[in-house]
Design a protein around this motif. Structure first.
Motif, mmCIF file in Angstrom:
data_model
loop_
_atom_site.group_PDB
_atom_site.id
_atom_site.type_symbol
_atom_site.label_atom_id
_atom_site.label_comp_id
_atom_site.label_asym_id
_atom_site.label_seq_id
_atom_site.Cartn_x
_atom_site.Cartn_y
_atom_site.Cartn_z
ATOM 1 N N HIS A 1 0.831 -1.202 0.000
ATOM 2 C CA HIS A 1 0.000 0.000 0.000
ATOM 3 C C HIS A 1 0.868 1.256 0.000
ATOM 4 N N ASN B 1 2.040 1.817 -3.518
ATOM 5 C CA ASN B 1 0.977 2.395 -4.339
ATOM 6 C C ASN B 1 0.789 3.872 -4.042
ATOM 7 N N LEU B 2 0.845 4.216 -2.757
ATOM 8 C CA LEU B 2 0.693 5.616 -2.363
ATOM 9 C C LEU B 2 1.852 6.449 -2.901
ATOM 10 N N GLU C 1 1.255 7.244 -6.398
ATOM 11 C CA GLU C 1 0.191 8.221 -6.600
ATOM 12 C C GLU C 1 0.665 9.653 -6.379
ATOM 13 N N ARG D 1 -5.554 11.069 0.070
ATOM 14 C CA ARG D 1 -5.007 9.772 -0.345
ATOM 15 C C ARG D 1 -4.285 9.064 0.795
ATOM 16 N N ARG E 1 -6.992 7.588 3.026
ATOM 17 C CA ARG E 1 -7.600 6.440 2.356
ATOM 18 C C ARG E 1 -6.691 5.214 2.449
ATOM 19 N N THR E 2 -5.400 5.417 2.232
ATOM 20 C CA THR E 2 -4.452 4.304 2.291
ATOM 21 C C THR E 2 -4.316 3.768 3.713
ATOM 22 N N LYS F 1 -7.171 1.501 4.343
ATOM 23 C CA LYS F 1 -7.022 0.191 3.706
ATOM 24 C C LYS F 1 -6.109 -0.718 4.539
ATOM 25 N N ILE F 2 -4.993 -0.157 4.995
ATOM 26 C CA ILE F 2 -4.053 -0.955 5.805
ATOM 27 C C ILE F 2 -4.727 -1.386 7.104
#
Length: 255
Positions: A89, A92-93, A96, A237, A240-241, A244-245
């Motif tokens: 994650h 991905n961040l 982004e 963002r 949001r990340t 998710k974690i």
């Protein structure tokens, strides 16, 4: 703890990034041990690969930490489950926002950086895996402090010596408490130039299955890479990340 084990561990703590190599005389002086005693401990540590000699000059033995510590450190890192979950994650961040992403946890009254995902930008930040910082300075440590249980937080605050790292470091206890309350209200932490001048830090909480905050997900932005609009974009963002974690760590908290 066995006294001999304690003395041996204290010898290891003499080595820092500022002094990676030490002579026997320096180790004896800094530890308060006699040279024969210090040498006996160092010899035992050397046999286990925990320290090594960087010079074979009998008159100027230089010691440094051995690779066995790196191996043990990797074992410890692998045991941090949140690190394994967070890493993809974080990557991905990073992709982004094109900024460095850190994972920071609480350890014995300090914030410890346990993972870092780099960018291809030439500018480098003064952070590294294993870095320990006090809990009052910077967005990540302060977030961990804010989300502690109140009694634990107040105990730490009563013991903190708020020394400045830069001109922007918060050194007033009342101001620090106000900022901690704002973190709880907003759900994220932000700081500018408090630990490293000219660097913006933004952090969001990662929670476990009980809802407790176990880590801070942090983006560090150097120089003039940020504006109000971009900062808001990154905060969204980042949160949001972190959510998710947290969900992969079993948290049912609604981000």
């Amino acid at each position: 703890m066995n006294q001999s084990v304690g003395k041996a561990l204290r010898l290891l703590q003499l080595f820092t990034s500022e002094r990676p190599r030490l002579s026997l005389a320096e180790i004896a002086r800094m530890s308060g041990l006699s040279k024969p005693t210090a040498y006996r401990f160092l010899k035992a540590l050397e046999e286990e690969g925990v320290v090594t000699r960087s010079s074979i000059n009998q008159d100027d033995k230089q010691y440094q930490l051995g690779l066995r510590l790196l191996e043990l450190g990797n074992f410890v890192a692998e045991q941090i489950e949140v690190r394994k979950i967070a890493l993809p994650h974080m990557e991905n961040l990073r992709d982004e926002v094109n900024e460095v992403v850190h994972l920071v946890i609480l350890d014995r009254g300090h914030a410890v950086y346990v993972e870092r995902v780099e960018t291809d930008q030439p500018m480098r930040l003064f952070t590294r895996i294993g870095l320990r910082t006090p809990l009052y300075v910077g967005s990540a440590p302060r977030l961990l402090l804010a989300y502690m249980r109140e009694a634990e937080r107040e105990e730490i605050l009563s013991q903190l010596k708020l020394s400045p790292y830069t001109e922007s470091t918060i050194t007033d206890p009342d101001e620090l408490r106000k900022v901690l309350q704002e973190i709880l209200e907003k759900g994220y932490s932000i700081s500018y130039g408090e630990y490293v001048a000219g660097t913006l830090g933004i952090s969001a909480p990662i929670r476990d299955h009980t809802g407790n905050v176990i880590a801070s997900l942090t983006i560090a932005i150097p120089g003039d890479h940020f504006s109000q609009e971009r900062t808001e974009h990154i905060i969204a963002r980042l949160k949001r990340t972190a959510g998710k974690i947290s969900r992969e760590c079993g948290c049912m908290f609604n981000y």
